[in-house]
Design a protein around this motif. Structure first.
Motif, short mmCIF file in Angstrom:
data_model
loop_
_atom_site.label_atom_id
_atom_site.label_comp_id
_atom_site.label_asym_id
_atom_site.label_seq_id
_atom_site.Cartn_x
_atom_site.Cartn_y
_atom_site.Cartn_z
N ILE A 131 -3.92 -13.12 1.73
CA ILE A 131 -4.68 -11.95 1.31
C ILE A 131 -3.81 -10.71 1.22
CG2 ILE A 131 -6.48 -10.35 2.09
CD1 ILE A 131 -8.02 -12.76 3.14
N PHE A 132 -2.90 -10.57 2.17
CA PHE A 132 -2.05 -9.38 2.23
C PHE A 132 -0.60 -9.79 1.96
CE2 PHE A 132 0.46 -6.14 4.48
CZ PHE A 132 -0.12 -4.98 3.98
N ASN A 133 -0.07 -9.32 0.82
CA ASN A 133 1.26 -9.74 0.38
C ASN A 133 2.30 -8.63 0.39
OD1 ASN A 133 0.60 -12.57 -0.44
ND2 ASN A 133 -0.82 -11.49 -1.78
N ALA A 134 1.95 -7.48 0.94
CA ALA A 134 2.92 -6.39 1.00
C ALA A 134 3.95 -6.67 2.08
CB ALA A 134 2.18 -5.08 1.30
N PRO A 135 5.19 -6.15 1.92
CA PRO A 135 6.22 -6.37 2.94
C PRO A 135 5.88 -5.64 4.24
CG PRO A 135 6.99 -4.85 1.26
CD PRO A 135 5.69 -5.39 0.76
N TYR A 136 6.10 -6.32 5.36
CA TYR A 136 5.82 -5.70 6.66
C TYR A 136 6.75 -6.31 7.70
CZ TYR A 136 3.28 -10.00 7.88
OH TYR A 136 2.94 -11.32 8.15
N SER A 137 6.80 -5.66 8.85
CA SER A 137 7.57 -6.17 9.98
C SER A 137 6.85 -5.80 11.27
CB SER A 137 8.99 -5.62 9.99
OG SER A 137 8.97 -4.20 10.11
#
Length: 267
Positions: A131-137
Motif C-alpha cells: 500500500i505504501f511505496n514511498a522510501p522510508y527508514s
C-alpha cells in the motif's frame, strides 16, 4: 469432518452429532460427540503429553495477547479476524526453540528469537509495503526507548494505493514492549519475566496528509513513557502503519478498509 451446506443454521448437539462454527471460516460444521472427560485430561497418566501441550499453548496465547494489548489503540482498524491465532502460532514456534526447560514448562524467550516477529502483518490481507511505496527508514535509540519513522518527501498519488473515496491518510509508528515469559511454579502459570515493562507502549501519528498533494519529508518519533528503559528480558516492537480518511468539511472520517500495520523491527 462433515460440513453443513443447507439453509438450517444451528449450533449445539443433536443426538450423537455436534454442530458448530469455526472462527474465520464460512459455513457450519458437524462432528461426532465423544472424547475423554475433562477430569481424564487433567489427571490420567495417558494424557500427560496433552497437559504439557495445554500448559505451553496457554502461555503462547498469553504472550500473543501482550503484543495485541500493547497495540490495542489501533488493533480494531488494523487487524484481521485471525490475528490472535497467528500471533499464538508465532509464540509457539518461539516456545519450541527453548532447549533449557522440560517439556510443558519451556520458556517463550522472544529476546533470542525476535526474527519470528519481524515483518508480521496484523492484517494478512493488507500488506503495508503493498500500500505504501514511498522510501522510508527506521532508527532507534541505543537504549531502545525511542524510535523514528523517517519518510522522504514524496508524491502520494504515485506511491500510495488508497481505497476509493479516501482523501487523506495518516502514517503511524509505535514502540511496544513484550516480555519473555517463563513458568512460575508458585502461581502454577506462565508470567512475564518483566511484568512492569510488559505491554508498555507509545503510538504516534503524522498530521492528516492530502492524498493529492506532495508530502514533505516527515519524521514521526515514538518514545516509551515515563522514562523507562527496556531490560534484557524484553523485546521492543517497532511498528509502522497507515490509516485512510475521507474529509467532509472540517472532519476526517476513518475508513474501515485499507488500513494496515506491520512489525517492521524487533530489538
Amino acid at each position: 469432518m462433515a460440513r453443513q451446506k443447507g439453509v438450517i443454521k444451528y449450533v449445539g448437539t443433536l443426538g450423537d452429532i455436534r454442530h458448530f462454527k469455526i472462527k474465520g471460516q464460512e459455513g457450519y460444521f458437524a462432528g461426532m460427540v465423544g472424547g475423554p472427560t475433562g477430569d481424564q485430561v487433567l489427571s490420567a497418566p495417558e494424557f500427560e503429553r496433552t497437559r504439557e501441550n495445554m500448559n505451553e499453548f496457554g502461555a503462547c496465547a498469553k504472550a500473543g495477547k501482550s503484543v495485541r494489548t500493547g497495540l490495542s489503540q489501533v488493533m480494531k482498524q488494523m487487524a484481521d479476524s485471525q490475528v490472535t491465532g497467528r500471533l499464538t502460532s508465532i509464540m509457539k514456534k518461539i516456545n519450541l526453540e527453548d532447549q533449557t526447560e522440560a517439556r510443558g514448562y519451556r520458556k517463550i524467550e522472544i529476546t533470542t528469537q525476535r526474527s519470528y516477529l519481524k515483518g508480521f502483518e496484523f492484517d494478512k490481507n493488507s500488506s503495508f509495503n503493498g500500500i505504501f511505496n514511498a522510501p522510508y527508514s527506521l532508527t532507534h535509540g541505543v537504549d531502545r526507548e525511542t524510535g523514528d519513522f523517517v519518510v522522504d518527501a514524496f508524491n502520494p498519488a504515485n506511491l500510495v494505493n488508497a481505497p476509493s473515496g479516501a482523501t487523506h491518510f495518516r502514517l503511524i509508528t509505535s514502540l511496544s514492549v513484550v516480555s519473555d515469559f517463563e513458568y512460575n511454579a508458585t502461581t502454577n502459570s506462565y508470567d512475564p519475566m518483566d511484568a512492569d515493562l510488559n505491554e508498555v507502549n507509545d503510538i504516534q501519528y503524522s498530521a492528516f496528509l492530502d492524498l493529492y498533494a506532495p508530502v514533505p519529508a516527515t519524521t514521526i518519533t515514538a518514545t516509551l513513557p515515563g522514562g523507562v528503559l527496556p531490560t534484557a528480558n524484553v523485546t521492543v516492537l517497532q511498528c509502522i502503519g497507515i490509516e485512510f480518511y475521507q474529509q467532509v468539511g472540517g472532519n476526517y472520517y476513518l475508513f474501515a478498509s485499507g488500513n494496515c500495520l506491520k512489525v517492521e523491527d524487533a530489538f
